[in-house]
Design a protein around this motif. Structure first.
Motif: not given
Length: 157
Positions: A20-24, A51-57
């Motif tokens: 899942r990719i979290f857009e922020g 840290p607010v807008h970085i994609p998190i995988y």
């Protein structure tokens, strides 16, 4: 209901996506308690800057093993397997989801509203010290920062 039954119920209700990719960060915080424990990956340099807008995988370990067998993984600088489609993003293991959830849950334990700024502060503190900040500690730092900002603004006027 026993503690074991409660934990089993929680385990069974959680989703098990392959990835899942979290857009922020806000999207990740909203997902707390919904996914099974797996690793979260980020571009750490970008996380430190925004840290607010970085994609998190969120990547399932078993799925990554299957991808390795299929030849659809690459190896990052930390010698970790990551999907080929994110190999150019300099991602590496950031946290286990359970650790991230614990950081957020410690803040929420008081029942007070938790802001994204508080989560960022608690996560960064955990990264450096491998321990949690509770709500009161985070609130005190934010209040102090607010006062110092007002003093600085007053002195520069």
């Amino acid at each position: 209901m026993s503690r074991y039954e409660t934990r089993l119920k929680d385990y069974l209700r959680r989703e098990r996506p392959s990835y899942r990719i979290f857009e922020g960060l806000q999207e990740l915080v909203r997902s707390v308690g919904q996914l099974h424990n797996n690793r979260l990956y980020v571009n750490v340099a970008q996380w430190d800057q925004d840290p607010v807008h970085i994609p998190i995988y969120y990547l399932d370990e078993h799925w990554l093993e299957e991808c390795a067998e299929d030849g659809t993984v690459a190896t990052n600088e930390q010698d970790e397997h990551i999907p080929v489609w994110i190999s150019d993003r300099q991602v590496q293991t950031w946290f286990e989801l359970a650790t991230f959830e614990s950081i957020v849950e410690v803040l929420k334990d008081t029942g007070q509203p938790v802001t994204l700024q508080m989560v960022i502060m608690a996560v960064k503190y955990y990264e450096k010290h491998d321990t949690y900040l509770d709500y009161e500690e985070v609130k005190a730092v934010i209040d102090l920062w607010s006062v110092l900002t007002k003093v600085r603004n007053h002195l520069t006027e």
